[in-house]
Each structure stands twice: as structure tokens, then as C-alpha cells.
Design a protein around this motif. Structure first.
Motif, PDB file in Angstrom:
ATOM      1  N   VAL A  89      41.905  50.348  57.829  1.00 53.12           N
ATOM      2  CA  VAL A  89      42.795  49.408  57.145  1.00 53.12           C
ATOM      3  C   VAL A  89      42.074  48.806  55.939  1.00 53.12           C
ATOM      4  CG1 VAL A  89      43.952  47.163  57.349  1.00 53.12           C
ATOM      5  CG2 VAL A  89      44.226  48.886  59.143  1.00 53.12           C
ATOM      6  N   ALA A  90      40.831  48.382  56.184  1.00 53.34           N
ATOM      7  CA  ALA A  90      40.039  47.789  55.115  1.00 53.34           C
ATOM      8  C   ALA A  90      39.876  48.784  53.972  1.00 53.34           C
ATOM      9  CB  ALA A  90      38.672  47.387  55.654  1.00 53.34           C
ATOM     10  N   PHE A  91      39.607  50.024  54.304  1.00 52.65           N
ATOM     11  CA  PHE A  91      39.420  51.068  53.310  1.00 52.65           C
ATOM     12  C   PHE A  91      40.693  51.260  52.475  1.00 52.65           C
ATOM     13  CE2 PHE A  91      39.488  55.512  51.947  1.00 52.65           C
ATOM     14  CZ  PHE A  91      38.280  55.590  51.282  1.00 52.65           C
ATOM     15  N   LEU A  92      41.815  51.373  53.189  1.00 50.57           N
ATOM     16  CA  LEU A  92      43.099  51.607  52.522  1.00 50.57           C
ATOM     17  C   LEU A  92      43.455  50.478  51.562  1.00 50.57           C
ATOM     18  CD1 LEU A  92      45.423  53.111  55.267  1.00 50.57           C
ATOM     19  CD2 LEU A  92      44.625  54.201  53.165  1.00 50.57           C
ATOM     20  N   PHE A  93      43.197  49.256  52.021  1.00 50.55           N
ATOM     21  CA  PHE A  93      43.641  48.119  51.210  1.00 50.55           C
ATOM     22  C   PHE A  93      42.611  47.659  50.189  1.00 50.55           C
ATOM     23  CE2 PHE A  93      46.751  48.110  54.523  1.00 50.55           C
ATOM     24  CZ  PHE A  93      47.907  47.791  53.828  1.00 50.55           C
ATOM     25  N   LEU A  94      41.349  47.823  50.507  1.00 54.67           N
ATOM     26  CA  LEU A  94      40.331  47.284  49.605  1.00 54.67           C
ATOM     27  C   LEU A  94      39.978  48.243  48.481  1.00 54.67           C
ATOM     28  CD1 LEU A  94      37.854  45.374  51.924  1.00 54.67           C
ATOM     29  CD2 LEU A  94      39.515  44.464  50.298  1.00 54.67           C
ATOM     30  N   VAL A  95      39.872  49.527  48.801  1.00 55.89           N
ATOM     31  CA  VAL A  95      39.350  50.456  47.809  1.00 55.89           C
ATOM     32  C   VAL A  95      40.215  50.573  46.551  1.00 55.89           C
ATOM     33  CG1 VAL A  95      38.693  52.857  47.399  1.00 55.89           C
ATOM     34  CG2 VAL A  95      37.837  51.647  49.403  1.00 55.89           C
ATOM     35  N   PRO A  96      41.544  50.727  46.684  1.00 54.93           N
ATOM     36  CA  PRO A  96      42.325  50.835  45.443  1.00 54.93           C
ATOM     37  C   PRO A  96      42.225  49.561  44.607  1.00 54.93           C
ATOM     38  CG  PRO A  96      43.641  51.448  47.358  1.00 54.93           C
ATOM     39  CD  PRO A  96      42.387  50.817  47.867  1.00 54.93           C
ATOM     40  N   GLY A  97      42.173  48.423  45.289  1.00 59.62           N
ATOM     41  CA  GLY A  97      42.044  47.145  44.597  1.00 59.62           C
ATOM     42  C   GLY A  97      40.703  47.033  43.910  1.00 59.62           C
ATOM     43  N   ALA A  98      39.683  47.557  44.548  1.00 58.73           N
ATOM     44  CA  ALA A  98      38.332  47.402  44.039  1.00 58.73           C
ATOM     45  C   ALA A  98      38.133  48.131  42.712  1.00 58.73           C
ATOM     46  CB  ALA A  98      37.335  47.904  45.061  1.00 58.73           C
ATOM     47  N   SER A  99      38.855  49.216  42.490  1.00 60.08           N
ATOM     48  CA  SER A  99      38.642  49.972  41.252  1.00 60.08           C
ATOM     49  C   SER A  99      39.248  49.249  40.043  1.00 60.08           C
ATOM     50  CB  SER A  99      39.233  51.377  41.372  1.00 60.08           C
ATOM     51  OG  SER A  99      40.648  51.289  41.398  1.00 60.08           O
ATOM     52  N   ASP A 100      40.288  48.443  40.262  1.00 55.93           N
ATOM     53  CA  ASP A 100      40.922  47.728  39.157  1.00 55.93           C
ATOM     54  C   ASP A 100      40.753  46.230  39.337  1.00 55.93           C
ATOM     55  OD1 ASP A 100      41.734  50.190  38.466  1.00 55.93           O
ATOM     56  OD2 ASP A 100      43.888  49.807  38.590  1.00 55.93           O
ATOM     57  N   GLY A 101      40.057  45.592  38.422  1.00 56.24           N
ATOM     58  CA  GLY A 101      39.918  44.142  38.494  1.00 56.24           C
ATOM     59  C   GLY A 101      41.268  43.475  38.289  1.00 56.24           C
ATOM     60  N   THR A 102      41.463  42.333  38.928  1.00 49.11           N
ATOM     61  CA  THR A 102      42.734  41.626  38.788  1.00 49.11           C
ATOM     62  C   THR A 102      42.514  40.226  38.225  1.00 49.11           C
ATOM     63  OG1 THR A 102      43.665  42.824  40.637  1.00 49.11           O
ATOM     64  CG2 THR A 102      44.759  40.776  40.035  1.00 49.11           C
ATOM     65  N   ASP A 103      43.347  39.872  37.246  1.00 53.14           N
ATOM     66  CA  ASP A 103      43.315  38.525  36.694  1.00 53.14           C
ATOM     67  C   ASP A 103      44.639  37.852  36.949  1.00 53.14           C
ATOM     68  OD1 ASP A 103      40.922  37.714  35.124  1.00 53.14           O
ATOM     69  OD2 ASP A 103      41.238  39.708  34.259  1.00 53.14           O
ATOM     70  N   GLU A 104      44.585  36.578  37.303  1.00 57.25           N
ATOM     71  CA  GLU A 104      45.823  35.827  37.462  1.00 57.25           C
ATOM     72  C   GLU A 104      46.038  34.983  36.227  1.00 57.25           C
ATOM     73  OE1 GLU A 104      46.382  33.972  41.191  1.00 57.25           O
ATOM     74  OE2 GLU A 104      45.944  35.839  42.265  1.00 57.25           O
ATOM     75  N   VAL A 105      47.227  35.115  35.655  1.00 52.52           N
ATOM     76  CA  VAL A 105      47.538  34.438  34.406  1.00 52.52           C
ATOM     77  C   VAL A 105      48.744  33.539  34.651  1.00 52.52           C
ATOM     78  CG1 VAL A 105      48.060  34.770  31.960  1.00 52.52           C
ATOM     79  CG2 VAL A 105      46.844  36.572  33.212  1.00 52.52           C
TER      80      VAL A 105
ATOM     81  N   SER B 272      40.142  57.006  35.870  1.00 53.52           N
ATOM     82  CA  SER B 272      41.214  56.555  36.754  1.00 53.52           C
ATOM     83  C   SER B 272      41.240  55.027  36.838  1.00 53.52           C
ATOM     84  CB  SER B 272      41.011  57.156  38.144  1.00 53.52           C
ATOM     85  OG  SER B 272      39.739  56.761  38.613  1.00 53.52           O
ATOM     86  N   SER B 273      40.300  54.406  36.148  1.00 51.46           N
ATOM     87  CA  SER B 273      40.213  52.948  36.270  1.00 51.46           C
ATOM     88  C   SER B 273      41.202  52.242  35.355  1.00 51.46           C
ATOM     89  CB  SER B 273      38.798  52.483  35.965  1.00 51.46           C
ATOM     90  OG  SER B 273      38.553  52.657  34.587  1.00 51.46           O
ATOM     91  N   GLY B 274      41.310  50.969  35.576  1.00 48.16           N
ATOM     92  CA  GLY B 274      42.216  50.170  34.765  1.00 48.16           C
ATOM     93  C   GLY B 274      42.018  48.702  35.037  1.00 48.16           C
ATOM     94  N   LYS B 275      43.048  47.942  34.779  1.00 48.31           N
ATOM     95  CA  LYS B 275      42.968  46.500  34.939  1.00 48.31           C
ATOM     96  C   LYS B 275      44.344  45.979  35.296  1.00 48.31           C
ATOM     97  CE  LYS B 275      40.737  43.170  32.084  1.00 48.31           C
ATOM     98  NZ  LYS B 275      40.512  42.724  30.694  1.00 48.31           N
ATOM     99  N   ARG B 276      44.363  44.928  36.101  1.00 49.59           N
ATOM    100  CA  ARG B 276      45.634  44.379  36.526  1.00 49.59           C
ATOM    101  C   ARG B 276      45.722  42.900  36.152  1.00 49.59           C
ATOM    102  NH1 ARG B 276      49.157  46.763  40.111  1.00 49.59           N
ATOM    103  NH2 ARG B 276      48.075  48.512  41.026  1.00 49.59           N
ATOM    104  N   PHE B 277      46.906  42.475  35.734  1.00 50.79           N
ATOM    105  CA  PHE B 277      47.134  41.064  35.438  1.00 50.79           C
ATOM    106  C   PHE B 277      48.374  40.624  36.205  1.00 50.79           C
ATOM    107  CE2 PHE B 277      45.113  42.963  31.782  1.00 50.79           C
ATOM    108  CZ  PHE B 277      44.157  42.027  31.380  1.00 50.79           C
ATOM    109  N   ILE B 278      48.218  39.628  37.026  1.00 49.12           N
ATOM    110  CA  ILE B 278      49.383  39.074  37.717  1.00 49.12           C
ATOM    111  C   ILE B 278      49.826  37.851  36.909  1.00 49.12           C
ATOM    112  CG2 ILE B 278      50.316  38.185  39.892  1.00 49.12           C
ATOM    113  CD1 ILE B 278      49.167  41.006  40.176  1.00 49.12           C
ATOM    114  N   VAL B 279      50.968  37.972  36.268  1.00 48.13           N
ATOM    115  CA  VAL B 279      51.426  36.908  35.369  1.00 48.13           C
ATOM    116  C   VAL B 279      52.505  36.077  36.049  1.00 48.13           C
ATOM    117  CG1 VAL B 279      52.497  36.395  33.134  1.00 48.13           C
ATOM    118  CG2 VAL B 279      50.881  38.301  33.327  1.00 48.13           C
ATOM    119  N   SER B 280      52.268  34.768  36.167  1.00 46.04           N
ATOM    120  CA  SER B 280      53.326  33.890  36.676  1.00 46.04           C
ATOM    121  C   SER B 280      53.816  33.013  35.529  1.00 46.04           C
ATOM    122  CB  SER B 280      52.814  33.050  37.847  1.00 46.04           C
ATOM    123  OG  SER B 280      51.705  32.293  37.443  1.00 46.04           O
TER     124      SER B 280
END
Ligand SMILES: *[C@@H]1O[C@H](CO)[C@@H](O)[C@H](O)[C@H]1NC(C)=O
Ligand SMILES: *[C@@H]1O[C@H](CO)[C@@H](O)[C@H](O)[C@H]1NC(C)=O
Ligand SMILES: *[C@@H]1O[C@H](CO)[C@@H](O)[C@H](O)[C@H]1NC(C)=O
Ligand SMILES: *[C@@H]1O[C@H](CO)[C@@H](O)[C@H](O)[C@H]1NC(C)=O
Ligand SMILES: *[C@@H]1O[C@H](CO)[C@@H](O)[C@H](O)[C@H]1NC(C)=O
Length: 285
Positions: free
Chosen positions: A11-27, A115-123
Motif C-alpha cells: 500500500v505504501a509503495f502504491l501510494f507513496l512512490v508516484p507522489g514521490a516523483s512529483d513534488g507538490t505545492d499547495e497554492v 517522466s518527472s513533473g510537478k504538481r500544484f494544488i490550487v485552492s
């Protein structure tokens, strides 16, 4: 026990690994703001960048600048952004102008080269149209001081730029007040910035009347937010000449009545005096 442990690992592998490759910023922004999401790269020949919004392809740029699109140009099915998107041609950074609550969500940047990238969660914090376009009104008596408050705290990375009737008066910090001759002549040493970035105009005069606009640029290493605020300042003349036309008319009528009354009183008095005189004369004679 072991089964459970392996399951947890999985479970940890499935959920953590994809997240780990792309940094996430909250805006977190306010409706009406403009937001720029940084790629933090300079695009060169080999690079291609794609932006996705909640999984929908919304923008693309390639290093040779041959392959640029935003919103409906990329994807005819989406018209959500209606001319709000802008791509920086050097960096591929994405700007969403005049954002609304309709544009909150997940912005995903993907580099084609890896395959890397970046994520922004915008509220997006909604505000009413009236609140967004609000011009704060300030009325001040000539000679007094007036303070125009900034809606954000001044921090190292926030830049605050003040305009008076569209001419720049303050940019950056205290040291950049009135850098041009016209501003110096108009305001002399009458502008002060406090540590929060609020602007005070001291010893106001009627030529200070007009629109004061504040452009805020909040910046982190990963994104920046811009917001405008307007103030309308009216400097009234010193007390006395500042009376309303109605009050002035009232005073005029009062003065005229008083004069008429005084005149009437004097004439009456003169008449009665001459009556007495006549009476006395009659008695003596
Ligand atoms: C920003 O968007 C709102 C809502 O869509 C619109 O009413 C307003 O005119 C826009 N403002 C600017 C400056 O484009
Ligand atoms: C600034 O603009 C206001 C109206 O927007 C105008 O009444 C005023 O004369 C202007 N002041 C100067 C000094 O240009
Ligand atoms: C906002 O600030 C950032 C970082 O200082 C800068 O790169 C950007 O050009 C500024 N934007 C505007 C519109 O001033
Ligand atoms: C200020 O900006 C720099 C780079 O532009 C960034 O590294 C830093 O984290 C920012 N500081 C804050 C408090 O956002
Ligand atoms: C702020 O005002 C400037 C100049 O009028 C304009 O170019 C810019 O788009 C505005 N920014 C926002 C976030 O409304």
C-alpha cells in the motif's frame, strides 16, 4: 502478521512512490488574483512541457517554440479558461489570470524528457464581485494624514508597488519612494511606508486627491500571486470653506434676515425717538 506487513508495504509503495516523483505545492489564492506556477527551468531545444488541469490537457510549449498552445487551442473540448492562460516562452511557467473558483484544482506539469513533473494544488477563496472590485474610499481634511492599509503582510518576498493616478510612487521598500522628479515634487517627503507596507500620506493637500493603486506580488520559489487593490482619496479643503452649498445658502439667508431686522429696528427706533422729541416740543411750547 507478515501478510499484514507485506500488504502495508505494498500500500505504501502504491501510494507513496508516484507522489514521490512529483513534488507538490499547495497554492491558496483569492478570486480575481493572477497566479503563476513556475517550472523552475529554462526550456531548451530538447524540452517539451505539457500542463494538465484535473487530468485535462490545457497547455503545451516546446523548446524550439514551434509547438505552443493553451486551452481551446490544445483541446477543443475545454473552454474553461477563456483567454486566462498565459505561457512564459522562456520557462514554460503557466499563468492563470483573474482566477475564479471554477479554476481550483490540480495543475500537473509534465516534462516530456523525463517522466518527472510537478504538481500544484490550487485552492481559490471566493469573493463577491462587489468585494473584488471594491475601491476603498478615504476622505481626509487638508493638512491631516491618511493611511492606506495593505491587505497582506509585507514579507521579504512580497513586493508592493504603489501608483497614484497611474504613475509609480513607491516600489519595493522604503528606499524606493518617489524615485522620479515628478513624484518628488508632488509628495516631497510626505510619503511613508510602515513595516507592513501600508502607505501614509502626511500633511495632505488637495492635489493628493485621486486614485491610489497597490499592486501586490507574493512570491515563493515555486509560484507567485498578484493582486490589485484600489483606494480613492479625497482631500477636502480646510474647515470653513469646506461647508456644503446648502449650508452656505442657509447662512446667507440668515445674514440677510438679520440685516433686515436690524434695519427695521433702527428705523422704528428713530421714528419713536422723533415722536418723543415732537411731544416734548409740544409740551414746552
Ligand atoms: C474577471 O473575471 C470576472 C468573472 O469571470 C469578470 O466579471 C471580470 O470582469 C474579470 N476581470 C477582469 C479584469 O478581466
Ligand atoms: C488624479 O485623478 C483624479 C480623478 O481620477 C483627478 O480628479 C485629479 O485631478 C488627478 N490628480 C492629478 C494630480 O493628476
Ligand atoms: C513577481 O515577483 C517575482 C519574483 O520576485 C518576479 O519574478 C515577477 O516578475 C514579479 N511579477 C510582476 C508582475 O511584477
Ligand atoms: C523567497 O524566494 C526565494 C527564491 O525566489 C525562495 O527560495 C524562498 O523560499 C522564498 N521565501 C519565502 C518565505 O517564500
Ligand atoms: C493589476 O493592474 C495592472 C495594471 O492595471 C494589470 O495589468 C494587471 O493585470 C492587474 N492584476 C490583477 C491581478 O488584476
Amino acid at each position: 502478521m507478515l501478510k499484514k506487513f507485506i500488504f502495508s508495504l505494498l500500500v505504501a509503495f502504491l501510494f507513496l512512490v508516484p507522489g514521490a516523483s512529483d513534488g507538490t505545492d499547495e497554492v491558496s489564492v483569492k478570486e480575481g488574483d493572477s497566479v503563476t506556477l513556475y517550472t523552475n527551468i529554462i526550456i531548451n531545444q530538447g524540452v517539451r512541457i505539457k500542463w494538465y488541469y484535473d487530468g485535462i490537457f490545457i497547455a503545451r510549449i516546446s523548446g524550439d517554440q514551434s509547438n505552443i498552445c493553451t486551452d481551446v487551442q490544445c483541446n477543443e473540448d475545454t473552454e474553461r479558461f477563456r483567454d486566462r492562460l498565459k505561457l512564459d516562452h522562456q520557462t514554460g511557467s503557466l499563468t492563470i489570470m483573474n482566477i475564479t473558483t471554477e479554476h481550483k484544482g490540480d495543475y500537473h506539469l509534465k516534462f516530456s524528457s523525463s517522466s518527472s513533473g510537478k504538481r500544484f494544488i490550487v485552492s481559490v477563496h471566493g469573493v463577491s464581485a462587489a468585494e473584488r472590485d471594491e475601491v476603498k474610499r478615504k476622505i481626509v481634511k487638508g493638512g491631516e494624514a491618511v493611511t492606506l492599509e495593505t491587505p497582506v503582510e509585507k514579507k521579504t518576498n512580497n513586493s508592493l508597488t504603489w501608483y497614484f493616478n497611474d504613475t509609480l510612487i513607491v516600489s519595493g521598500d522604503q528606499s524606493q519612494i518617489c524615485t522620479d522628479a515628478q513624484c518628488k515634487e508632488r509628495f516631497r517627503d510626505r510619503l511613508k511606508l510602515d513595516s507592513f507596507g501600508s502607505l501614509t500620506i502626511t500633511n495632505t493637500r488637495d492635489t493628493d486627491t485621486g486614485e491610489y493603486k497597490l499592486q501586490i506580488n507574493i512570491s515563493t520559489g515555486s509560484f507567485s500571486i498578484r493582486r490589485n487593490t484600489s483606494f480613492s482619496v479625497t482631500v477636502t479643503a480646510d474647515p470653513g470653506s469646506g461647508r456644503s452649498p446648502g449650508a452656505r445658502a442657509g447662512i446667507c439667508v440668515g445674514v440677510v434676515l438679520l440685516l433686515v431686522f436690524a434695519l427695521g429696528f433702527t428705523i422704528y427706533h428713530m421714528n419713536s425717538r422723533s415722536d418723543i422729541k415732537r411731544k416734548l416740543q409740544n409740551e414746552v411750547l
